[in-house]
Write an enzyme that holds these catalytic residues in place. Structure first.
Site, PDB file in Angstrom:
ATOM      1  N   ASP A 441       0.801  -1.110  -0.021  1.00 28.01           N
ATOM      2  CA  ASP A 441       0.111  -0.225  -0.015  1.00 28.01           C
ATOM      3  C   ASP A 441       0.789   1.339  -0.160  1.00 28.01           C
ATOM      4  O   ASP A 441       1.982   1.374   0.210  1.00 28.01           O
ATOM      5  CB  ASP A 441      -0.983  -0.014   1.299  1.00 28.01           C
ATOM      6  CG  ASP A 441      -2.115   0.504   0.998  1.00 28.01           C
ATOM      7  OD1 ASP A 441      -2.367   1.305   0.070  1.00 28.01           O
ATOM      8  OD2 ASP A 441      -3.063   0.179   1.749  1.00 28.01           O
ATOM      9  N   ASP A 505     -10.762   1.822  -3.322  1.00 28.48           N
ATOM     10  CA  ASP A 505     -11.507   1.503  -1.749  1.00 28.48           C
ATOM     11  C   ASP A 505     -12.813   1.497  -1.866  1.00 28.48           C
ATOM     12  O   ASP A 505     -13.317   1.295  -0.861  1.00 28.48           O
ATOM     13  CB  ASP A 505     -10.851   2.597  -1.036  1.00 28.48           C
ATOM     14  CG  ASP A 505      -9.538   2.215  -0.357  1.00 28.48           C
ATOM     15  OD1 ASP A 505      -8.934   0.949  -0.576  1.00 28.48           O
ATOM     16  OD2 ASP A 505      -8.744   3.054   0.249  1.00 28.48           O
TER      17      ASP A 505
HETATM   18  C1  GLA Z   1      -5.733   1.611   2.356  1.00 29.02           C
HETATM   19  C2  GLA Z   1      -5.972   0.623   1.364  1.00 29.02           C
HETATM   20  C3  GLA Z   1      -7.096  -0.194   2.059  1.00 29.02           C
HETATM   21  C4  GLA Z   1      -6.497  -0.767   3.221  1.00 29.02           C
HETATM   22  C5  GLA Z   1      -6.146   0.197   4.138  1.00 29.02           C
HETATM   23  C6  GLA Z   1      -5.471  -0.252   5.311  1.00 29.02           C
HETATM   24  O1  GLA Z   1      -6.767   2.609   2.307  1.00 29.02           O
HETATM   25  O2  GLA Z   1      -6.450   1.108   0.238  1.00 29.02           O
HETATM   26  O3  GLA Z   1      -7.417  -1.186   1.153  1.00 29.02           O
HETATM   27  O4  GLA Z   1      -5.553  -1.859   2.914  1.00 29.02           O
HETATM   28  O5  GLA Z   1      -5.423   1.042   3.657  1.00 29.02           O
HETATM   29  O6  GLA Z   1      -4.997   0.915   6.114  1.00 29.02           O
END
Ligand code: GLA
Length: 707
Positions: A441, A505
Site C-alpha cells: 500500500d 477502496d
Molecule cells: C488503504 C487501502 C485499503 C486498506 C487500508 C489499510 O486505504 O486502500 O484497502 O488496505 O489502506 O489501512
C-alpha cells in the site's frame, strides 16, 4: 547510405519514420500493404506565408530550435547556456521491430538516444535517453516523448478521478491549443491517470480512429494533447520534474519513462484489446502459471481488530465459501490499533499475536488457501518507534513542517540506511513466514519531497521501484499487489514488478461499474482486484443485493472484502455462488478478448468477454439507473464467430420476477429466457438478443456457448 525512411510494421499497425537529417514520425496508422519508402515524399509540406521560410518538422524530440513554437520535448540549460538543442541524427539501427536512433547536438553537448519498438499486438513503445557530453551539469527542466497523431484526430478522452472514484472518463475537443494533465502528487494518482486518447470526431467503442497513449510511470507526470496553429496535432508525455530536481553530470544519461501507444481503426475496443494483448505478452508475469486465486481480504471485515482465533474462524468460513487466498490487512504490526500510529515499526504485534503469525498462516494453509499480508513500507507515522529514533529519515525539506496525510509521513528511500532497514524488515517478514502474497500500500501523497535539500520525487519513485525489485528478486514466488488508497498507483511500470491492482477502496457495485470500465481501457481483468464488499457499502453507505455485487466483482480478479461470519445465510450463499461462477468462467475472463458494448440507453452498461477460440462468451448487463425507455434494446454481442451456432443462456439474474398487476416492470420475459435458444454468431453480433427489463442497480449475466 541507408534509406532515411524506415518503417516498423505489424499485422495491423505501422509506424513510418523519417530518420535523417532529423528523426520525425511521419505516419502512425493502419498497416500498409503496399508501402514503399518512396511514397513518403507525398507528405512533404508547403511552406506557408507569414511564418518561417522553412518547413518546421515535429521531430522526435520536438525541439523549439526547429521553429516548432508548440510545447517542446526538451527544456533545460547549463547555467543559462546550451538551452536550445537541435539534434541531428548520427546513427540509425533497425533490429526486427525495434528502431534505435542516435542524434547529437555538438554545440549544446547533448546526445539523444531514441528507442521505438512496435510489438506484434500493435502497441508502439517509445522512450528517449539524454546524455550530457560536457563537463558542466545540464539542468533538465523537461524531457518528453512526443508523438504526432493524424490531423483527423479532433477529440481527446482523458480520465479524472479521486479517492473512491477512480478512472472517470471525460472528453474535450482538440481543435485549438492544448489540453494538459499535470500530476504533482508523487504517485500515479487517482486524479490524473497518465493517459490520453485522441480520436476522430465522436469516436466510440466500436468506431473511429483512436490513438491512445499511456505513460508507464508511478510518479509526477505531464501529458499534453496539442493542436498546432497549422493544424498538426501531437500527444506528449513526460515525467514532471520539480524545480531543480533533475541535472545530468558529464556522461550521465536520463531516460524518459516508456510511452505505450495503441492505434486502432476500430474504436476504443480495438485500442484496449491491443493494450491488453501487449500486457499479457510482455508485462504481466505471474510467478506461477495458474488460475488467479479468489481472495478474502480482512480489511473491511475487521479493520484493526486482529484476534488470531477469530481470524482463523474467518479463514474456516472463507475456505468453505471457495476462497483460495486469505489476506490479513492492516493492523498486524506492533501498536497498530488505528491509522494514527506505528507505520514503520515492522515488528509483529505480540499482544495481538502472542504465538506469532505462524499458527494463523499454518491454519490458512491447512485449509488449502494461500496466505497474504498487507504492508506499507514507504511510510512512517510520527507516532512510531522508528520516527522517535530517526526523525531525519523523513522525505522532506529541512526547515519546514510538512502536512501529514492519514497521519503519516513518507520515508526517504534515498537514504541508504532507510532502504536497508526496509529490506531487512521486509525480508524478516517474507523470509520467515510462509507468505505467498503482499498487498503493498501507499496511502499519502508526496509534499515537499526532499533529499539533501533538493526536490526528490523522481528519485523516490525510482527507489520505490528498486525496493520492490530487490524484494521481488529475493522472494520470486511472492505476488505483489499495487494498492495506493485503492487505485492511486496503477500504471504499466509498476505492473512490471507487481501482479494485481487494488482498483478502488470503493466496493459499491454501482460505483465499481464505472471505475472498472474506466480501468478496462488500459488493463485486462486478471490484474484488476474486484471484491464483493459489505451489503451496505462502507464507502458510500449504499445498499446493493448480493447479486449485483457478485456479478460486478465477477469481471476482475475476484475476492471478498468482508467478514463472512457476521452475515446472514442468503449473503453467504451468494458469496459461495459468485465465487463458484467466477471460477467456472475465469479462464474466459482472464484470457479472453474484452468488449465494452455500447447500448442505446446510456444507463445500461455492458461488458463482454469472449474466449480466444470464440467458443464461449460472457456478457454482463448492468442497469445503472432507471432505464430511459420502457423496453431495453437488444444486446448485440460482438466478437463471436459469424458462422458458428451459439446456445444462449441466462447464467445469473437478480430475482427477475413477473409481478403481473403488482406494479413492477415486466409481464413476460423475453422468449429465449423461457425456452432454450440457439442462434448464429452473425445474428447475435448483428441483431442480438432481447433483454429483460431490469430494475436500477441490478445486473444479469448472459453466456453463449458454441454448439
Ligand atoms: C488503504 C487501502 C485499503 C486498506 C487500508 C489499510 O486505504 O486502500 O484497502 O488496505 O489502506 O489501512
Amino acid at each position: 547510405m541507408q534509406d532515411p525512411i524506415l518503417r516498423l510494421e505489424s499485422s495491423h499497425v505501422d509506424v513510418v519514420i523519417k530518420t535523417r537529417p532529423f528523426a520525425e514520425i511521419i505516419y502512425w496508422g493502419p498497416h500498409l500493404q503496399y508501402f514503399s519508402p518512396h511514397d513518403a515524399h507525398t507528405l512533404s509540406r508547403p511552406v506557408a506565408n507569414g511564418r518561417l521560410d522553412v518547413d518546421s518538422p515535429v521531430t522526435l524530440m520536438a525541439e523549439l530550435g526547429h521553429g516548432l513554437f508548440g510545447s517542446p520535448g526538451i527544456e533545460g540549460h547549463r547555467q543559462g547556456l546550451d538551452g536550445s538543442p537541435v539534434f541531428t541524427t548520427t546513427h540509425v539501427q533497425q533490429r526486427q521491430d525495434t528502431l534505435t536512433i542516435t542524434a547529437e547536438d555538438a554545440h549544446a553537448g547533448l546526445r539523444l538516444t531514441s528507442e521505438l519498438a512496435l510489438d506484434a499486438s500493435g502497441v508502439v513503445v517509445i522512450r528517449h535517453g539524454l546524455t550530457n557530453l560536457k563537463a558542466q551539469a545540464w539542468q533538465v527542466d523537461r524531457f518528453a516523448v512526443t508523438l504526432p497523431v493524424a490531423e483527423r484526430a479532433r477529440e481527446v478522452m482523458a480520465f479524472h478521478g479521486r479517492w473512491i472514484r477512480e478512472f472517470q472518463p471525460h472528453r474535450v475537443k482538440l481543435e485549438h491549443d492544448a489540453f494538459v494533465i499535470e500530476n504533482r502528487r508523487g504517485r500515479t494518482s487517482h486524479e490524473h491517470f497518465p493517459a490520453l486518447i485522441a480520436g476522430t470526431s465522436s469516436f466510440s467503442e466500436m468506431h473511429g480512429d483512436v490513438w491512445g497513449v499511456h505513460l508507464g510511470w508511478s510518479g509526477n507526470h505531464r501529458l499534453r494533447a496539442e493542436a498546432k496553429t497549422d493544424g498538426r496535432r501531437y500527444l506528449q508525455a513526460e515525467a514532471l520534474y520539480l524545480p531543480g530536481e533533475m541535472a545530468l553530470e558529464e556522461g550521465e544519461t536520463l531516460w524518459t519513462p516508456r510511452l505505450y501507444a495503441s492505434y486502432s481503426a476500430q474504436g476504443l475496443n480495438g485500442m484496449s484489446q491491443q493494450f491488453h494483448r501487449y500486457l499479457r505478452d510482455n508485462i504481466i508475469r505471474f510467478p506461477e502459471n495458474k488460475p488467479r486465486p479468489v481472495h478474502l481480504n480482512t480489511w473491511e471485515g475487521i479493520y484493526f481488530n486482529h484476534d488470531p482465533d477469530y481470524i482463523m474462524r474467518m479463514a474456516d468460513e472463507a475456505a468453505a465459501l471457495g476462497v483460495e487466498r486469505f489476506i490479513i490487512d492492516d493492523g498486524w504490526f506492533k501498536g497498530r490499533n488505528d491509522d494514527r500510529r506505528a507505520l514503520g515499526d515492522w515488528y509483529l504485534d505480540e499482544e495481538k499475536y502472542p504465538h506469532g503469525l505462524t499458527p494463523v498462516i499454518n491454519h490458512v494453509k491447512q485449509l488449502g488457501m494461500e496466505f497474504g499480508i498487507w504492508l506499507e513500507p514507504e511510510m512512517i507515522n510520527p507516532d512510531s518507534d522508528l520516527y522517535r529514533a530517526h526523525p531525519d529519515w523523513v522525505l522532506a525539506l529541512p526547515g519546514y513542517t510538512q502536512a501529514t496525510g492519514r497521519h503519516q509521513l513518507v520515508l526517504n528511500l534515498n537514504i541508504p540506511q532507510v532502504f536497508n532497514y526496509l529490506v531487512e524488515r521486509m525480508s524478516w517478514l517474507l523470509g520467515e513466514h510462509a507468505i505467498d502474497y503482499v498487498k503493498w500500500d501507499m496511502n499519502r501523497e508526496l509534499v515537499q519531497p526532499g533529499h539533501r535539500g533538493k526536490a526528490a520525487a523522481d528519485a523516490q519513485t525510482h527507489r520505490f521501484y528498486r525496493l520492490l525489485d530487490v524484494l521481488g528478486e529475493r522472494f520470486p514466488h511472492i505476488e505483489f499487489e499495487s494498492c495506493s488508497s485503492g487505485g492511486g498507483r496503477i500504471d504499466y511500470d509498476v505492473l512490471t514488478r507487481s501482479h494485481r491492482f487494488w482498483a478502488s477502496d470503493n466496493n459499491d457495485a454501482l460505483e465499481r461499474s464505472t471505475i472498472q470500465r474506466g480501468m478496462s481501457y488500459f488493463f485486462p481483468p486478471e490484474v484488476m482486484g474486484a471484491h464483493i464488499g459489505h451489503h451496505k457499502c462502507h464507502a458510500t453507505f449504499r445498499q446493493h443485493s448480493i447479486e449485483f455485487r457478485g456479478l460486478t466483482a465477477l469481471f476482475g480478479h475476484m475476492g471478498l472484502e468482508l467478514d463472512p461470519l457476521t452475515v446472514d445465510k442468503h449473503e453467504r450463499e451468494g458469496y459461495r455462488r459468485y465465487t463458484a461462477l467466477h471460477k467456472q468462467w475465469r479462464e474466459v475472463i482472464h484470457h479472453g478478448t474484452q468488449w465494452r458494448v455500447e447500448m442505446p440507453d446510456a444507463s445500461t452498461q455492458v461488458l463482454g468477454m469472449v474466449s480466444e477460440d470464440k467458443k464461449q462468451g460472457l456478457f454482463i448487463v448492468s442497469q445503472l439507473a432507471m432505464a430511459d425507455y420502457t423496453l431495453m434494446m437488444p444486446l448485440r454481442m460482438p466478437g463471436l464467430e459469424a458462422g458458428a451456432q451459439y446456445h444462449i443462456s441466462l447464467l445469473d439474474h437478480p430475482n427477475i420476477r413477473l409481478t403481473g398487476e403488482g406494479g413492477h416492470t415486466m409481464r413476460t420475459l423475453p422468449a429465449w429466457m423461457e425456452t432454450p435458444q440457439t442462434a448464429s454468431g452473425e445474428w447475435l453480433m448483428q441483431a442480438g438478443v432481447a433483454l429483460p427489463i431490469l430494475d436500477p442497480e441490478t445486473a444479469i449475466l448472459i453466456g453463449v456457448e458454441r454448439v
